[in-house]
Motif scaffolding. Structure first.
Motif, PDB file in Angstrom:
ATOM      1  N   PRO A 283       0.779  -1.436   0.086  1.00  0.00           N
ATOM      2  CA  PRO A 283      -0.088  -0.187   0.087  1.00  0.00           C
ATOM      3  C   PRO A 283       0.868   1.158   0.061  1.00  0.00           C
ATOM      4  CG  PRO A 283       0.058  -1.041   2.242  1.00  0.00           C
ATOM      5  CD  PRO A 283       0.726  -1.881   1.152  1.00  0.00           C
ATOM      6  N   HIS A 284       2.005   1.153   0.460  1.00  0.00           N
ATOM      7  CA  HIS A 284       2.855   2.394   0.647  1.00  0.00           C
ATOM      8  C   HIS A 284       4.346   2.080   0.768  1.00  0.00           C
ATOM      9  CE1 HIS A 284       3.517   1.188   4.951  1.00  0.00           C
ATOM     10  NE2 HIS A 284       2.224   1.150   5.022  1.00  0.00           N
TER      11      HIS A 284
ATOM     12  N   GLU B 220       5.431   8.097   5.338  1.00  0.00           N
ATOM     13  CA  GLU B 220       4.997   7.077   4.543  1.00  0.00           C
ATOM     14  C   GLU B 220       4.493   7.749   3.226  1.00  0.00           C
ATOM     15  OE1 GLU B 220       1.859   5.024   6.141  1.00  0.00           O
ATOM     16  OE2 GLU B 220       3.132   3.719   7.391  1.00  0.00           O
TER      17      GLU B 220
ATOM     18  N   LYS C 244       2.018   7.007   0.264  1.00  0.00           N
ATOM     19  CA  LYS C 244       1.015   6.203  -0.274  1.00  0.00           C
ATOM     20  C   LYS C 244       1.319   6.005  -1.728  1.00  0.00           C
ATOM     21  CE  LYS C 244      -1.295   6.087   3.616  1.00  0.00           C
ATOM     22  NZ  LYS C 244      -1.248   4.895   4.425  1.00  0.00           N
ATOM     23  N   HIS C 245       0.893   4.964  -2.240  1.00  0.00           N
ATOM     24  CA  HIS C 245       0.872   4.573  -3.742  1.00  0.00           C
ATOM     25  C   HIS C 245      -0.178   5.099  -4.499  1.00  0.00           C
ATOM     26  CE1 HIS C 245       3.709   0.891  -2.540  1.00  0.00           C
ATOM     27  NE2 HIS C 245       4.430   2.055  -2.622  1.00  0.00           N
ATOM     28  N   SER C 246      -1.448   5.162  -3.783  1.00  0.00           N
ATOM     29  CA  SER C 246      -2.718   5.674  -4.381  1.00  0.00           C
ATOM     30  C   SER C 246      -2.929   5.087  -5.622  1.00  0.00           C
ATOM     31  CB  SER C 246      -2.512   7.169  -4.581  1.00  0.00           C
ATOM     32  OG  SER C 246      -2.206   8.137  -3.488  1.00  0.00           O
ATOM     33  N   GLY C 247      -2.616   3.670  -5.628  1.00  0.00           N
ATOM     34  CA  GLY C 247      -3.148   3.049  -6.738  1.00  0.00           C
ATOM     35  C   GLY C 247      -2.225   2.757  -7.876  1.00  0.00           C
ATOM     36  N   ALA C 248      -0.999   3.632  -7.708  1.00  0.00           N
ATOM     37  CA  ALA C 248       0.083   3.611  -8.914  1.00  0.00           C
ATOM     38  C   ALA C 248       1.223   2.922  -8.299  1.00  0.00           C
ATOM     39  CB  ALA C 248       0.274   5.033  -9.353  1.00  0.00           C
ATOM     40  N   THR C 249       1.551   1.870  -8.666  1.00  0.00           N
ATOM     41  CA  THR C 249       2.891   1.065  -8.195  1.00  0.00           C
ATOM     42  C   THR C 249       3.861   0.799  -9.578  1.00  0.00           C
ATOM     43  OG1 THR C 249       1.496  -0.997  -8.400  1.00  0.00           O
ATOM     44  CG2 THR C 249       1.477  -0.205  -6.332  1.00  0.00           C
TER      45      THR C 249
ATOM     46  N   ARG D  84       9.513   8.745  -6.187  1.00  0.00           N
ATOM     47  CA  ARG D  84       8.809   9.218  -5.197  1.00  0.00           C
ATOM     48  C   ARG D  84       9.736   9.050  -4.064  1.00  0.00           C
ATOM     49  NH1 ARG D  84       4.289   7.913  -8.484  1.00  0.00           N
ATOM     50  NH2 ARG D  84       4.087   5.913  -7.185  1.00  0.00           N
TER      51      ARG D  84
ATOM     52  N   ASN E 261      -6.996  -1.824   6.266  1.00  0.00           N
ATOM     53  CA  ASN E 261      -5.829  -1.862   7.044  1.00  0.00           C
ATOM     54  C   ASN E 261      -5.993  -2.734   8.491  1.00  0.00           C
ATOM     55  OD1 ASN E 261      -3.927  -0.690   8.827  1.00  0.00           O
ATOM     56  ND2 ASN E 261      -4.444   1.298   8.618  1.00  0.00           N
TER      57      ASN E 261
END
Length: 403
Positions: free
Chosen positions: A107-108, A125, A127-132, A140, A298
């Motif tokens: 997730p992050h 942290e 966050k990936h926000s859906g983009a990995t 980043r 989570n």
């Protein structure tokens, strides 16, 4: 803004102890610095006794480490009425240098600065926000690390440690495969090194945490250590006589598809009851949502619900911990380590979960099982300890020149 590494040793530096074999010299330097880490403030004469090195060699190594800024003389003891100069102890100098730590989870990404004792001095942290996508995640992370360094102008970075689950090849600095992120053959060392301007060291997170436990945690002094990491990724690492086993291209520790007797979860490989499918945090959270315990993804929310007295949350966590214990028992039968460290969210926060793991292992070997030494910073420590392990294994080549 890229941060450059401190300058490396040059051939004009002060002489090193007269040991012909470079491997012996490296090993001797390592044991001296480890002795300071473990016992400091400590007299040089005591280091000589602990390590078996000659007092002259210890004095030479300590002089070099002082020059490099890795150790310092501690406060001198009060002068006695006796004759002779008092022994002035030395201690690790944790005021000057840091290492960067990058841990990529599903997730992050966790980015941190650690001091030479493995303590987190700053972190965040991302966050990936859906983009990995690999390049975007690494860029980043490098930018976040630069921001932490800019906010700590008095700290000089020695390098960056990177850790992640999946198949991570230490020697090539590559994430070979991480199915949950969709990564394949990602040149982490190359990307992070170009972005930060710092030396980058790469390893799998289970192996990284074995080294952290060996240097800074409960496994210090253990002759053999097994570490089991149970998150979204489930993997293991094994160290004996101070060496972590990597295997060809660092594939050791891949236990995701070990069969779990009675398992019901369908794995992406097509089989039912694989260890990772049964024990992953994704499975825990899905079961918690089905029981009405949480409505998200989570696992800490399951911990919070259990702490608030939710019986379904308690049951899910304890049942999972018991299954972890049975997996540990299988690995104990194969590897027979002196110490087993478990990194799992329930075990980190609840005594009943630790008891369930130990019950799954069985009374005879339950005493060998301990929780992670870093419950509040485990991912940050995983990343940073990759670089710190390099430092403590070869401090003369991994260290910057003194300022």
């Amino acid at each position: 803004m890229p941060r450059t590494a401190a300058p490396t040793l040059s051939s004009s530096s002060s002489p090193i102890p007269r040991i012909a074999d470079p491997d012996r010299r490296r090993t001797s330097a390592s044991v001296v610095l480890r002795s300071v880490l473990e016992h400091g403030p400590v007299a040089r004469s005591t280091i000589a006794r602990l390590t078996g090195l000659s007092p002259a060699s210890v004095t030479d190594y300590c002089a070099r480490f002082t020059e490099l800024g890795l150790i310092r003389e501690a406060a001198a003891p009060p002068r006695s009425k006796g004759v002779g100069r008092p022994h002035v102890p030395v201690d690790l100098d944790d005021s000057r240098f840091v290492v960067g730590g990058v841990h990529v989870a599903v997730p992050h990404t966790t980015v941190a600065l650690l001091d030479l004792r493995g303590r987190v001095v700053a972190g965040r942290e991302v966050k990936h926000s859906g983009a990995t996508d690999a390049y975007g995640v690494l860029v980043r992370a490098a930018d976040a690390l630069a921001a932490l360094l800019d906010a700590a102008p008095g700290s000089r970075p020695l390098g960056v440690g990177f850790a992640a689950g999946g198949w991570v090849d230490r020697d090539s600095g590559t994430v070979v495969e991480h199915p949950l992120l969709g990564w394949r053959e990602v040149p982490v060392r190359e990307v992070l090194g170009a972005r930060t301007g710092l030396p980058v060291h790469v390893d799998g997170h289970a192996r990284a945490l074995v080294n952290a436990e060996r240097l800074f945690g409960r496994a210090r002094g253990s002759r053999s250590v097994l570490h089991l990491f149970v998150g979204n990724v489930v993997d293991a690492a094994f160290a004996t006589q101070d060496e972590v086993h990597h295997g060809p291209r660092s594939q050791a520790g891949a236990i995701a598809h070990l069969p779990v007797p009675g398992g019901t979860e369908r794995c992406a490989c097509g089989r039912t009851g694989c260890l990772q499918a049964e024990l992953s945090e994704r499975t825990l959270c899905r079961r918690a949502r089905a029981a009405g315990v949480i409505d998200g993804v989570n696992p800490m929310h399951v911990i919070m619900a259990a702490a608030a007295g939710d019986p379904h949350a308690v049951r899910l966590l304890v049942e999972r911990a018991g299954a972890v214990g049975r997996a540990v028992r299988l690995l104990l039968d194969v590897l027979n380590p002196e110490t087993v460290v478990v990194t799992e969210v329930g075990v980190m926060h609840r005594e009943d979960c630790l008891s369930a793991v130990r019950a799954g292992v069985g009374d005879e070997r339950a005493h060998a099982v301990v929780p992670t030494s870093f419950p509040d910073s485990v991912l940050a420590v995983a990343g940073g300890s990759v670089a710190l392990d390099v430092l403590f294994r070869d401090p003369l080549s991994a260290s910057p020149a003194a300022i």
